[in-house]
Design a protein around this motif. Structure first.
Motif, mmCIF file in Angstrom:
data_model
loop_
_atom_site.group_PDB
_atom_site.id
_atom_site.type_symbol
_atom_site.label_atom_id
_atom_site.label_comp_id
_atom_site.label_asym_id
_atom_site.label_seq_id
_atom_site.Cartn_x
_atom_site.Cartn_y
_atom_site.Cartn_z
ATOM 1 N N VAL A 530 25.284 50.605 34.339
ATOM 2 C CA VAL A 530 26.687 51.022 34.379
ATOM 3 C C VAL A 530 27.531 49.769 34.532
ATOM 4 N N TYR A 531 28.702 49.757 33.912
ATOM 5 C CA TYR A 531 29.500 48.525 33.896
ATOM 6 C C TYR A 531 30.986 48.854 33.780
ATOM 7 N N GLY A 532 31.783 47.885 34.123
ATOM 8 C CA GLY A 532 33.225 48.017 33.997
ATOM 9 C C GLY A 532 33.892 46.659 33.976
ATOM 10 N N GLN A 533 35.004 46.559 33.269
ATOM 11 C CA GLN A 533 35.763 45.314 33.242
ATOM 12 C C GLN A 533 37.247 45.621 33.051
ATOM 13 N N ASP A 534 38.067 44.688 33.473
ATOM 14 C CA ASP A 534 39.516 44.803 33.330
ATOM 15 C C ASP A 534 40.058 43.459 32.875
ATOM 16 N N MET A 535 40.737 43.454 31.725
ATOM 17 C CA MET A 535 41.439 42.273 31.254
ATOM 18 C C MET A 535 42.899 42.424 31.663
ATOM 19 N N ILE A 536 43.338 41.567 32.585
ATOM 20 C CA ILE A 536 44.689 41.648 33.147
ATOM 21 C C ILE A 536 45.532 40.537 32.527
ATOM 22 N N SER A 537 46.648 40.918 31.920
ATOM 23 C CA SER A 537 47.533 39.950 31.258
ATOM 24 C C SER A 537 48.891 39.955 31.941
ATOM 25 N N PHE A 538 49.476 38.762 32.103
ATOM 26 C CA PHE A 538 50.784 38.653 32.740
ATOM 27 C C PHE A 538 51.437 37.341 32.320
ATOM 28 N N SER A 542 50.791 35.377 28.515
ATOM 29 C CA SER A 542 50.244 34.033 28.322
ATOM 30 C C SER A 542 49.047 33.753 29.223
ATOM 31 N N VAL A 543 48.810 34.589 30.233
ATOM 32 C CA VAL A 543 47.661 34.427 31.129
ATOM 33 C C VAL A 543 46.847 35.715 31.106
ATOM 34 N N ARG A 584 30.921 38.971 35.877
ATOM 35 C CA ARG A 584 31.571 38.038 34.956
ATOM 36 C C ARG A 584 33.033 37.898 35.362
ATOM 37 N N VAL A 585 33.478 36.653 35.459
ATOM 38 C CA VAL A 585 34.869 36.336 35.772
ATOM 39 C C VAL A 585 35.344 35.312 34.755
ATOM 40 N N GLY A 586 36.513 35.540 34.168
ATOM 41 C CA GLY A 586 37.046 34.603 33.196
ATOM 42 C C GLY A 586 38.558 34.518 33.255
ATOM 43 N N VAL A 587 39.105 33.372 32.860
ATOM 44 C CA VAL A 587 40.550 33.149 32.846
ATOM 45 C C VAL A 587 40.924 32.466 31.535
ATOM 46 N N VAL A 588 42.011 32.934 30.919
ATOM 47 C CA VAL A 588 42.540 32.327 29.701
ATOM 48 C C VAL A 588 44.017 32.016 29.920
ATOM 49 N N TYR A 589 44.418 30.821 29.507
ATOM 50 C CA TYR A 589 45.834 30.445 29.554
ATOM 51 C C TYR A 589 46.263 30.011 28.167
ATOM 52 N N GLN A 590 47.376 30.607 27.681
ATOM 53 C CA GLN A 590 47.927 30.271 26.378
ATOM 54 C C GLN A 590 49.235 29.500 26.547
ATOM 55 N N LEU A 592 50.603 27.830 24.249
ATOM 56 C CA LEU A 592 51.271 28.043 22.969
ATOM 57 C C LEU A 592 50.640 29.264 22.302
ATOM 58 N N PRO A 593 51.385 29.961 21.441
ATOM 59 C CA PRO A 593 50.832 31.182 20.839
ATOM 60 C C PRO A 593 49.558 30.942 20.036
ATOM 61 N N PHE A 594 49.365 29.728 19.513
ATOM 62 C CA PHE A 594 48.204 29.460 18.669
ATOM 63 C C PHE A 594 47.099 28.703 19.392
ATOM 64 N N MET A 595 47.210 28.521 20.711
ATOM 65 C CA MET A 595 46.212 27.738 21.425
ATOM 66 C C MET A 595 45.964 28.336 22.803
ATOM 67 N N SER A 596 44.724 28.249 23.270
ATOM 68 C CA SER A 596 44.391 28.721 24.612
ATOM 69 C C SER A 596 43.301 27.842 25.208
ATOM 70 N N VAL A 597 43.285 27.796 26.535
ATOM 71 C CA VAL A 597 42.193 27.162 27.272
ATOM 72 C C VAL A 597 41.592 28.232 28.165
#
Length: 828
Positions: A530-538, A542-543, A584-590, A592-597
């Motif tokens: 059984v599994y679950g995940q949440d992608m939280i954007s704010f 951009s994050v 699993r834990v992950g973070v994305v920062y954008q 610019l609209p065409f780039m992310s780290v």
């Protein structure tokens, strides 16, 4: 796309789906077309890919000014709307309007008269030129990203993909995901004439390398993915002889994927995405011929079964026969895969897949020893198995698979998906393994292992609920799910017997070896998760923060015994239970609209599926830390991914080179490296696939045996590099599509460079580095109502002798010499 559009001063882009209308379509009026209601799930974001996705869903041709749209965003589109309603919502607030052609099949996006901020220099709204949807529609100038136009049969997809919904189980764009996923598209497979899955993934994705194995097994980021091949999100356990005939793409997910799939390796996994039926009728037949007496015939047929197009079909089939550059080796394969898609209402859709494969072959078991510190200097055509046995007791493989997946849209933001598959494999096979080698005399001792009747049945299913909602400034994209796997493997009358030795420099193939001895083995496995995940954007989208976890319960049972004059005793039935939590834990920062780290941390949980006769092995565990950057260029036609990874893995199984029924475990190994992928279209003429990997794969905790034992038994010792793990390797493929007077001509060239590698876990010999050069030329033309493509590929142009992989001192894989592969495809 017509040449008129390509020459516009604004560099406008035309997006199309379906080169032409069927008779049924042609009889429908423009007003009826525009009143159709479709279900959409187009995320908010840049305007251009949203228009591309909208065009593809509706079979429209849309023209717009790329210079304007690259600065605009859309609120997205979720739910069921007519064509006019959907376009209005997509363009809401952008200062754009639309204009339909008289037949309702083409749309011009224009500047709204009342929006001075987006007016052109002339001070008015200027629609783009009329779109020519003639022969060029068969090869659109698009990247093939999700939602982009595809040519007939969905073949012309470009080299890159914007999302991987089957593999990620969500529609999150890859740019916003903290997970590294790369895809080998249908067009990549066609351009390179990739017949097997290995042909497709080994040079087009960073971090993927071969290993010698009877199954379809590869390394990803330095670790084997022997139990991590999936098809449409469901496991293909002990997969072998995988063909590309019915594949739309191959997704490679890097790093532990246990949170989504449970049983997986920490290096990553392969997910095979099959072709889906199309509303527009399409038929293709291709004949291929290759070096070493090879021929391959494939067909692809698809279209609607009902007038309302609620019921669709597709059939892919293949017949393949070839000999080999290796003496005595032959291969015959028949494969057919029909698919049905049904959509009785807008909210519900189901796909049902069938597969049947029948294969007969003489195995090319890579029996080849090392002499002192290098592979033996003998012709690569030399066969060191026992042809009297292998040619008279040919291997046989019979596979039957049925699967379905359905999705029900509960609302515009919530949906439920269920997948299920049942696979039955029947296998008869035998191979000759090395049991000792005299480096002075060149005499190789051998053991023959024969399985006259194996059964392997796997049932897998999962249920996913996904949805979107907001809590204040936070946007949530959630996924919760359940999956279950059950497998039974049975082997009867296994014959394990020493046979006559062979001199590798002067082989004698006329010895009569009589197999003796027999036994049985059974194993079963059940896996529940059984599994679950949440992608939280704010922060204005951009994050993105990914939080996920999974809990698994696993039970592995086995029994076995033997009754020959040299191996006695019967095993008792044993069961090993295990369970684990995988976060699993992950973070994305954008910025610019065409780039992310991005960065992520994850853990994995898997079982070894190897036995010391009847004793199940303890489960593997993996852990990864990863950081990287992603970017999209030229309206998402070219994508870049860079990643640094640090992976550790425990309980790695390693076969004893002196006894194939015994497996040792490496206590702990570590893979640290950097990888780079650049894929897509640079402009309307040039496409590129480029990747590079630097990877250091070493044993961290291993055997403490003395040096002689380590050497003879191929044991792993702390600090030693794992077998067949090059430190540096990379690939480049460049294709040029001509236009104007040479329109229809395509030229391609590829380069593979791999550094040297150590051949075994004891690091006792070296596989030398190598460079390979490949080439392609093709020409497409129209003959009446048929599209005809002639193509020639040449692989290993310089006829380099190389050794791409090894397992120990007697099992070294040889590379294929220069190979010509020609084809003629007719589409209509």
């Amino acid at each position: 796309m017509g040449s008129t559009l390509a020459m516009t001063a604004f560099g406008a882009l035309a997006i199309g789906a379906g080169a032409g209308d069927s008779p049924a379509q042609a009889s429908i009026s423009a007003q009826e077309r525009l009143g159709w209601v479709q279900a959409y799930d187009i995320p908010r974001g840049p305007m251009a890919p949203a228009l591309n996705a909208f065009a593809y869903v509706n079979g429209l041709h849309i023209a717009y000014d790329a210079r304007v749209t690259q600065r605009l965003t859309t609120p997205g589109l979720a739910g069921a709307y007519s064509v006019r309603e959907g376009l209005s919502r997509l363009l809401d607030g952008a200062g754009l309007a639309y204009r339909f052609s008289d037949n309702g099949r083409a749309v011009s996006i224009v500047l709204a008269q009342n929006d001075r901020a987006t007016m052109n220099d002339a001070g008015g709204a200027t629609p783009l030129p009329t779109i020519d949807v003639g022969a060029d529609a068969a090869r659109p100038k698009s990247s093939g990203a999700s939602g982009a136009a595809k040519g007939p049969g969905d073949r012309h997809t470009g080299y890159t993909a914007e999302s991987a919904p089957t593999t990620l189980k969500t529609d999150t764009p890859l740019l916003k995901s903290p997970i590294s996923v790369r895809a080998v598209t249908r067009q990549t497979m066609d351009d390179q004439q990739a017949i097997s899955v290995g042909d497709a993934v080994l040079t087009n994705i960073s971090g993927v390398t071969p290993i010698p194995n009877l199954l379809d097994v590869y390394k990803i980021r330095g670790f084997s993915v022997s139990q991590s091949t999936y098809k449409n999100g469901l496991i293909e356990l002990r997969s072998r002889y995988l063909d590309t005939a019915n594949l739309q793409s191959i997704d490679v997910l890097k790093g532990p994927a246990a949170m989504l799939f449970g049983r997986s390796e920490p290096g990553g996994l392969l997910d095979l995405v099959v072709k889906r039926p199309l509303e527009t009728p399409y038929y293709s037949i291709q004949e291929q011929v290759k070096s070493f007496g090879g021929t391959r015939t494939t067909i692809d047929a698809t279209g609607p079964l009902t007038a309302d197009k609620s019921l669709l079909y597709r059939v892919n089939a293949e017949y393949y026969r070839t000999d080999s550059y290796r003496d005595f080796v032959t291969d015959r394969n028949f494969f057919v895969a029909p698919t049905i898609s049904y959509r009785p209402i807008e909210q519900f859709r189901i796909n049902v897949d069938f597969e049947y494969q029948n294969k007969t072959w003489v195995d090319d078991y890579e029996l080849r020893p090392a002499v002192y510190d290098h592979p033996a200097n003998i012709p690569i055509s030399r066969y060191l198995s026992a042809p009297y046995l292998t040619t008279n007791l040919k291997n046989h493989f019979d596979k039957k698979r049925i699967a379905y997946d359905w999705t029900y849209d509960i609302s515009k933001d919530w949906s439920l998906t269920n997948r299920l598959s049942y696979t039955s494999l029947g296998t008869t096979n035998g191979n000759v393994a090395g049991a000792g080698f005299n480096q002075i005399t060149g005499v190789l001792s051998r053991t023959y292992v024969y399985f006259p009747g194996n059964t392997d049945n796997t049932f897998a299913t999962n249920l996913d609920l996904k949805g979107k909602f907001e809590t204040g400034p936070l946007s949530h994209s959630v996924l919760v799910g359940f999956d279950y796997l059950s497998n039974y493997w049975g082997m009867k009358s296994q014959i394990i017997t020493p046979i006559s030795a062979i001199n590798i420099y002067a082989p004698n193939y006329y010895t009569l070896d009589v197999p003796r001895g027999g036994g049985f083995a059974h194993s079963g496995e059940q896996w529940t998760g059984v599994y679950g995940q949440d992608m939280i954007s704010f922060f204005d989208d951009s994050v993105h923060v990914l939080l996920g976890g999974r809990y698994d319960w696993n039970a592995v049972s086995s029994s076995g015994g033997y009754n020959s004059n040299w191996l006695t005793g019967y095993g008792n039935y044993k069961t090993v239970y295990s369970s684990a939590f995988s976060p699993r834990v992950g973070v994305v920062y954008q910025p610019l609209p065409f780039m992310s780290v991005y960065g992520n941390f994850a853990q994995s949980f898997g079982s070894n599926n190897t036995t010391n006769y009847s004793m199940p092995q303890p489960p593997q565990r993996g852990e990864i830390w990863e950081a990287g950057a992603k970017a999209e260029f030229f309206d998402k036609r070219l994508t870049l991914t860079m990643a640094y990874f640090d992976i550790t893995k425990t309980n790695i199984p390693t076969a004893d080179p002196l006894n194939s029924t015994i497996t040792y475990l490496i206590g702990k190994a570590r893979s640290q490296g950097f990888e780079f992928d650049l894929t897509g279209r640079i402009d309307d003429n040039w496409s590129v696939i480029a990747n590079y990997t630097h990877d250091d794969v070493r044993t961290v905790e291993g055997s403490a045996a003395n040096a002689l034992t380590v050497y003879n038994s191929n044991l792993a010792v702390a600090g030693k590099v794992l077998a067949s793990s090059p430190r540096n390797y990379g690939n480049l493929w460049v294709k040029y599509d001509a236009d104007d007077a040479f329109k229809g001509l395509s030229l391609g060239a590829g380069l593979t460079v791999t550094g040297s590698a150590l051949g075994d876990n004891a690091n006792s010999y070296v596989l030398p580095g190598y460079a390979l050069l490949n080439g392609m030329i093709s020409y497409t033309t129209k003959i009446d109502d048929f599209t005809v493509t002639a193509q020639i590929n040449v692989k290993n142009i310089t006829d380099t002798v190389y050794y791409p992989a090894s397992q120990d001192r007697t099992y070294i894989k040889t590379g294929t010499p220069r190979t010509f592969l020609g084809s003629l495809r007719v589409e209509f």
